[in-house]
Design an enzyme around this catalytic site. Structure first.
Site, mmCIF file in Angstrom:
data_model
loop_
_atom_site.group_PDB
_atom_site.id
_atom_site.type_symbol
_atom_site.label_atom_id
_atom_site.label_comp_id
_atom_site.label_asym_id
_atom_site.label_seq_id
_atom_site.Cartn_x
_atom_site.Cartn_y
_atom_site.Cartn_z
ATOM 1 N N TYR A 1 12.364 2.803 -1.258
ATOM 2 C CA TYR A 1 11.625 1.529 -0.835
ATOM 3 C C TYR A 1 9.827 1.526 -1.770
ATOM 4 O O TYR A 1 10.543 0.909 -2.332
ATOM 5 C CB TYR A 1 11.045 0.962 0.978
ATOM 6 C CG TYR A 1 10.168 -0.302 0.586
ATOM 7 C CD1 TYR A 1 10.611 -1.184 0.027
ATOM 8 C CD2 TYR A 1 8.920 0.165 0.683
ATOM 9 C CE1 TYR A 1 9.259 -2.265 0.322
ATOM 10 C CE2 TYR A 1 7.938 -0.671 1.685
ATOM 11 C CZ TYR A 1 8.438 -2.396 1.188
ATOM 12 O OH TYR A 1 7.447 -3.300 0.699
ATOM 13 N N ASP B 44 0.702 -1.119 0.247
ATOM 14 C CA ASP B 44 0.160 0.029 -0.209
ATOM 15 C C ASP B 44 0.767 1.337 0.051
ATOM 16 O O ASP B 44 0.296 2.240 -0.241
ATOM 17 C CB ASP B 44 -1.098 0.289 1.059
ATOM 18 C CG ASP B 44 0.011 -0.503 2.598
ATOM 19 O OD1 ASP B 44 0.955 -0.368 2.526
ATOM 20 O OD2 ASP B 44 -1.178 0.099 3.364
ATOM 21 N N LYS C 221 9.225 -0.088 -5.431
ATOM 22 C CA LYS C 221 8.095 -0.851 -5.891
ATOM 23 C C LYS C 221 6.923 -0.367 -6.698
ATOM 24 O O LYS C 221 6.375 -1.204 -7.300
ATOM 25 C CB LYS C 221 7.336 -1.126 -4.056
ATOM 26 C CG LYS C 221 7.888 -1.949 -3.037
ATOM 27 C CD LYS C 221 8.443 -3.384 -3.712
ATOM 28 C CE LYS C 221 6.140 -4.023 -3.070
ATOM 29 N NZ LYS C 221 7.211 -5.198 -3.705
HETATM 30 N N1 LIG Z 1 5.885 -7.347 5.213
HETATM 31 C C1 LIG Z 1 4.682 -6.984 5.098
HETATM 32 O O1 LIG Z 1 3.970 -5.776 5.815
HETATM 33 C C2 LIG Z 1 4.150 -6.144 3.465
HETATM 34 C C3 LIG Z 1 3.661 -5.288 2.855
HETATM 35 C C4 LIG Z 1 2.259 -5.346 2.021
HETATM 36 C C5 LIG Z 1 3.565 -5.766 1.117
HETATM 37 N N2 LIG Z 1 4.524 -6.294 1.279
HETATM 38 C C6 LIG Z 1 5.677 -6.823 0.343
HETATM 39 O O2 LIG Z 1 5.816 -8.225 0.203
HETATM 40 C C7 LIG Z 1 7.116 -9.077 -0.219
HETATM 41 C C8 LIG Z 1 7.614 -9.849 0.822
HETATM 42 O O3 LIG Z 1 8.023 -8.922 1.705
HETATM 43 P P1 LIG Z 1 8.437 -9.780 3.186
HETATM 44 O O4 LIG Z 1 7.639 -8.700 4.514
HETATM 45 O O5 LIG Z 1 7.772 -10.986 3.743
HETATM 46 O O6 LIG Z 1 9.707 -9.310 3.324
HETATM 47 P P2 LIG Z 1 11.326 -9.753 3.732
HETATM 48 O O7 LIG Z 1 12.055 -8.947 4.365
HETATM 49 O O8 LIG Z 1 11.062 -10.840 5.426
HETATM 50 O O9 LIG Z 1 11.776 -10.988 3.041
HETATM 51 C C9 LIG Z 1 12.134 -10.918 1.278
HETATM 52 C C10 LIG Z 1 13.019 -12.474 0.720
HETATM 53 O O10 LIG Z 1 12.988 -11.580 -0.622
HETATM 54 C C11 LIG Z 1 14.879 -12.670 -0.429
HETATM 55 N N3 LIG Z 1 15.158 -11.280 -0.816
HETATM 56 C C12 LIG Z 1 15.717 -10.119 -1.257
HETATM 57 N N4 LIG Z 1 16.833 -9.753 -2.290
HETATM 58 C C13 LIG Z 1 16.277 -10.923 -3.227
HETATM 59 C C14 LIG Z 1 17.112 -11.158 -4.382
HETATM 60 N N5 LIG Z 1 17.659 -10.459 -5.293
HETATM 61 N N6 LIG Z 1 16.797 -12.544 -5.232
HETATM 62 C C15 LIG Z 1 16.171 -13.408 -4.480
HETATM 63 N N7 LIG Z 1 15.137 -12.825 -3.460
HETATM 64 C C16 LIG Z 1 15.824 -12.205 -2.673
HETATM 65 C C17 LIG Z 1 15.092 -12.164 0.732
HETATM 66 O O11 LIG Z 1 16.240 -13.734 1.308
HETATM 67 C C18 LIG Z 1 13.946 -12.819 2.087
HETATM 68 O O12 LIG Z 1 14.054 -14.222 1.652
HETATM 69 C C19 LIG Z 1 7.647 -7.715 -0.843
HETATM 70 O O13 LIG Z 1 7.728 -7.301 -2.067
HETATM 71 C C20 LIG Z 1 7.343 -6.359 0.008
HETATM 72 O O14 LIG Z 1 7.414 -5.414 -0.278
HETATM 73 C C21 LIG Z 1 4.852 -6.779 2.630
#
Ligand SMILES: NC(=O)c1ccc[n+]([C@@H]2O[C@H](COP(=O)([O-])OP(=O)(O)OC[C@H]3O[C@@H](n4cnc5c(N)ncnc54)[C@H](O)[C@@H]3O)[C@@H](O)[C@H]2O)c1
Length: 358
Positions: free
Chosen positions: A159, A134, A163
């Site tokens: 960030y 969001d 995105k």
């Molecule tokens: N956590 C939240 O509250 C939230 C909310 C909305 C959207 N998102 C989106 O959801 C997705 C996951 O978020 P999260 O909180 O689980 O993130 P996170 O940081 O916990 O996990 C990210 C994962 O991506 C892997 N990664 C990073 N760079 C990489 C690369 N170059 N190649 C392959 N793997 C790679 C990391 O090793 C890790 O396992 C993201 O795209 C984030 O923008 C997260």
């Protein structure tokens, strides 16, 4: 969909998603491609690593030749892109890695997918699902209507800018080449396996260890919170029933001021640890506000409710209690991920950015 590629499956949302898919679809094979950055942790999937329908691939989403090979070798017909650099504070101190992974990485994945699906005539039935946030919509004032799918993009942090940029590339691949894409923009998630640099696990860790809890500004920023398993259910539904080319907002209809959330978590952790009420409140330490800190995010999730019948199923009280219990019961996991590199990084950042207010 037979061969599902989840990127970033060793992270927080990715690992919850991979576990869900492996269990729900024994007839499909789930490939988890992850670079294992500081945020990726193979321990997150230790319980399912030997399942016959699960394979881990150690790779970088920005490594285009390897992605082409993965698509061909495993005949991938669904891609779920959760791999990302995801922490706003880190994007402020090191924006380049965010552009590399979130933008160039997503682009590499799109291109490798397009080539394979065009060549094997999979453009009708395959799906490329990009998981977004969001935060791309910018900030709201209290009282303003929540973000809908038609709000204009107005990212403020490196960030959210990265995105937003990746979302634009995903849409461009649909509009230009006809790639069957789906995008979701979700609010803040909480639940098991979240790296403890993020607010809720950081708080639980600090309360348990008697460490100060840094609170930006006066704690007045507002976020909408969704339990991670509800997010995962929404992703599954959109993947199977969403319309290609469409965006779906996902949210918990559950807005909290940071300071109120922090006090609630303190109350629950103290209660579960057998501490007297209010015991850990003195750990709250107000620190200098984050640069460009968005005041409020809120999601209008009416579209996914109307079109796909999705609604959050876990109340905040249930979800947060389950989450606190999980972190208290998984101290080894927490200790492992808060050792070594994490500690070095956290201390550097803490001193650079979390200067206590006079
Ligand atoms: N956590 C939240 O509250 C939230 C909310 C909305 C959207 N998102 C989106 O959801 C997705 C996951 O978020 P999260 O909180 O689980 O993130 P996170 O940081 O916990 O996990 C990210 C994962 O991506 C892997 N990664 C990073 N760079 C990489 C690369 N170059 N190649 C392959 N793997 C790679 C990391 O090793 C890790 O396992 C993201 O795209 C984030 O923008 C997260």
């Amino acid at each position: 969909m037979k061969n599902i590629l989840v990127t970033g499956g060793a992270g927080f949302i990715g690992s919850n998603l991979v576990r869900y898919l492996v269990e729900k679809y024994p007839g499909s094979h789930i490939y988890n491609l992850d670079k294992l950055t500081y945020a990726g942790n193979p321990d997150n999937l230790a319980d399912i690593q030997d399942r016959p329908n699960y394979t881990f691939i150690h790779a970088d989403i920005a490594d285009y030749p390897t992605l082409r090979e993965v698509m061909n070798t495993h005949r991938i017909d669904a891609v779920l892109n959760t791999a990302a650099e995801s922490h706003v504070d880190r994007s402020i101190s090191d924006p380049f890695v965010f552009a590399r992974t979130n933008v160039l990485g997503t682009l590499s994945l799109l291109q490798a997918t397009l080539e394979y699906w065009e060549k094997h005539d999979l453009m009708e039935r395959a799906r490329f699902f990009h998981i977004s946030t969001d935060e791309v919509y910018g900030a709201l004032q209290p009282g303003e209507p929540a973000f809908t799918e038609t709000n204009r993009y107005e990212p403020h942090s490196p960030y959210s800018a990265s995105k937003a940029s990746s979302d634009h590339f995903v849409r461009a691949y649909h509009d230009t080449y006809g790639l069957p894409i789906l995008i979701s923009n979700c609010s803040n998630n909480y639940g098991p396996y979240q790296f403890p640099e993020k607010l809720i696990p950081l708080m639980i860790h600090n309360i348990r260890t008697g460490t100060p809890i840094p609170v930006y500004g006066k704690g007045e920023n507002i976020r909408d919170w969704l339990y991670v398993e509800d997010h995962v259910r929404a992703i599954d539904l959109i993947l199977h029933r969403g319309t290609p080319g469409e965006t779906y907002n996902i949210g918990g209809n559950n807005e909290w001021r940071n300071i109120d959330l922090i006090k609630t978590v303190i109350r629950i952790v103290d209660e579960m640890l057998g501490n007297p009420e209010g015991h850990s409140l003195p750990l709250i330490t107000f620190v200098k506000d984050r640069k460009g800190h968005d005041l409020r995010y809120a999601i209008d999730a009416q579209k996914i409710k109307d079109e796909l019948g999705w609604e959050p199923s876990v109340t905040f009280e249930e979800g947060i209690r389950h989450t606190v219990r999980w972190y208290l019961d998984h101290r080894k996991w927490l200790e492992r991920v808060t050792g070594g590199d994490y500690r070095t990084y956290y201390h550097t950042m803490y001193h650079r950015q979390h200067t206590p207010l006079p």
